[in-house]
Design a protein around this motif. Sequence first.
Motif, short mmCIF file in Angstrom:
data_model
loop_
_atom_site.label_atom_id
_atom_site.label_comp_id
_atom_site.label_asym_id
_atom_site.label_seq_id
_atom_site.Cartn_x
_atom_site.Cartn_y
_atom_site.Cartn_z
N GLY A 18 0.81 -1.21 0.00
CA GLY A 18 0.00 0.00 0.00
C GLY A 18 0.84 1.25 0.00
N TYR A 19 0.13 2.39 0.12
CA TYR A 19 0.82 3.67 0.16
C TYR A 19 1.55 3.82 1.51
N LYS A 20 2.54 4.69 1.55
CA LYS A 20 3.43 4.85 2.70
C LYS A 20 2.67 5.08 4.01
N SER A 21 3.05 4.31 5.00
CA SER A 21 2.47 4.42 6.34
C SER A 21 2.71 5.82 6.89
N GLN A 22 1.66 6.43 7.41
CA GLN A 22 1.76 7.79 7.96
C GLN A 22 1.71 7.73 9.49
N PRO A 23 2.57 8.52 10.18
CA PRO A 23 2.67 8.40 11.64
C PRO A 23 1.31 8.48 12.34
N ARG A 24 0.44 9.41 11.92
CA ARG A 24 -0.80 9.64 12.68
C ARG A 24 -1.90 8.63 12.35
N MET A 25 -1.68 7.73 11.39
CA MET A 25 -2.70 6.71 11.14
C MET A 25 -2.14 5.29 11.02
N GLY A 26 -0.83 5.15 10.80
CA GLY A 26 -0.28 3.80 10.67
C GLY A 26 1.03 3.62 11.41
N GLY A 27 1.46 4.67 12.13
CA GLY A 27 2.70 4.57 12.89
C GLY A 27 3.91 5.10 12.15
N GLY A 28 3.79 5.27 10.83
CA GLY A 28 4.91 5.84 10.07
C GLY A 28 5.67 4.78 9.29
N ASN A 29 6.47 5.25 8.35
CA ASN A 29 7.10 4.35 7.39
C ASN A 29 8.50 3.90 7.82
#
Length: 260
Positions: free
Chosen positions: A70-81
């Motif tokens: 998927g698209y790059k993990s974002q800190p505020r919804m997936g913890g970050g990449n």
Amino acid sequence: MTTNMMAEMTWVEYQRRVKTGPLMVLLPLGALEQHGHHLPMGTDHLLPLAICKAIAERIPAVVAPPVAYGYKSQPRMGGGNHFPGTTSLDGSTLTAIVRDVIREFARHGVRRVAVVNGHCENAFFAIEGIELALRELRAAGINDLKVVRLDYWEFTTAATLDRCFPQGFPGYALEHAAVLETSMGLQVFPELVRMDCLVDDPAAVFPPYDVHPARQEWVPPSGVLSPAKGATREKGRVLFDEYVERIADALSKEIEEAQR
Ligand SMILES: [Zn+2]
């Protein structure tokens, strides 16, 4: 043997299903992303895949192989990449995958597609892929393709949220690897959930903006954004059944409309 899984069919079986329609092709969209110490990194595609499989038992549908990146993990919804293992696509790559796959389904004669997303960050890249496919197909004279796009968690009813979050619902973004996904995991792939490894970090507190490059210190080191210890298989069953029933209802309405 009958199967609803596109990858398990011969082209002849698939073609028969498409021709005898109406038929919807379900495309699960996920990620390969850290989900704390207790959930597998494939959580975001394994959950929508399981939901799609169950939906295909209820409505005329075929399940395409999931997009497992998927698209790059974002800190505020997936913890970050920044976590090891998290393996992400550029937005343009994800958009192109969604566009190409939908264009191919249309070439097969499919006229109803549902993109069933399990990873927040994918949403607008999936929308763009759908829009580009529709534009290309219109230019080629195909005007009757309809695509439903959804994030499965949006089908949670208020009553179920109350039942699953007696202390109050933290919001879907902070639910990363927390009560909702862990409960669903306990229902769908219990053998892959390591409850004994669960790290009980306090809920993450973020300011209402992002910084790039990401501030890794904002993210709990475990990668879990709010406490998961309230997760149970019972909650997972309630959530899973609700998603299957409510999404199947919505999609069958969109399939029926094709017959009018
Ligand atoms: Zn997730």
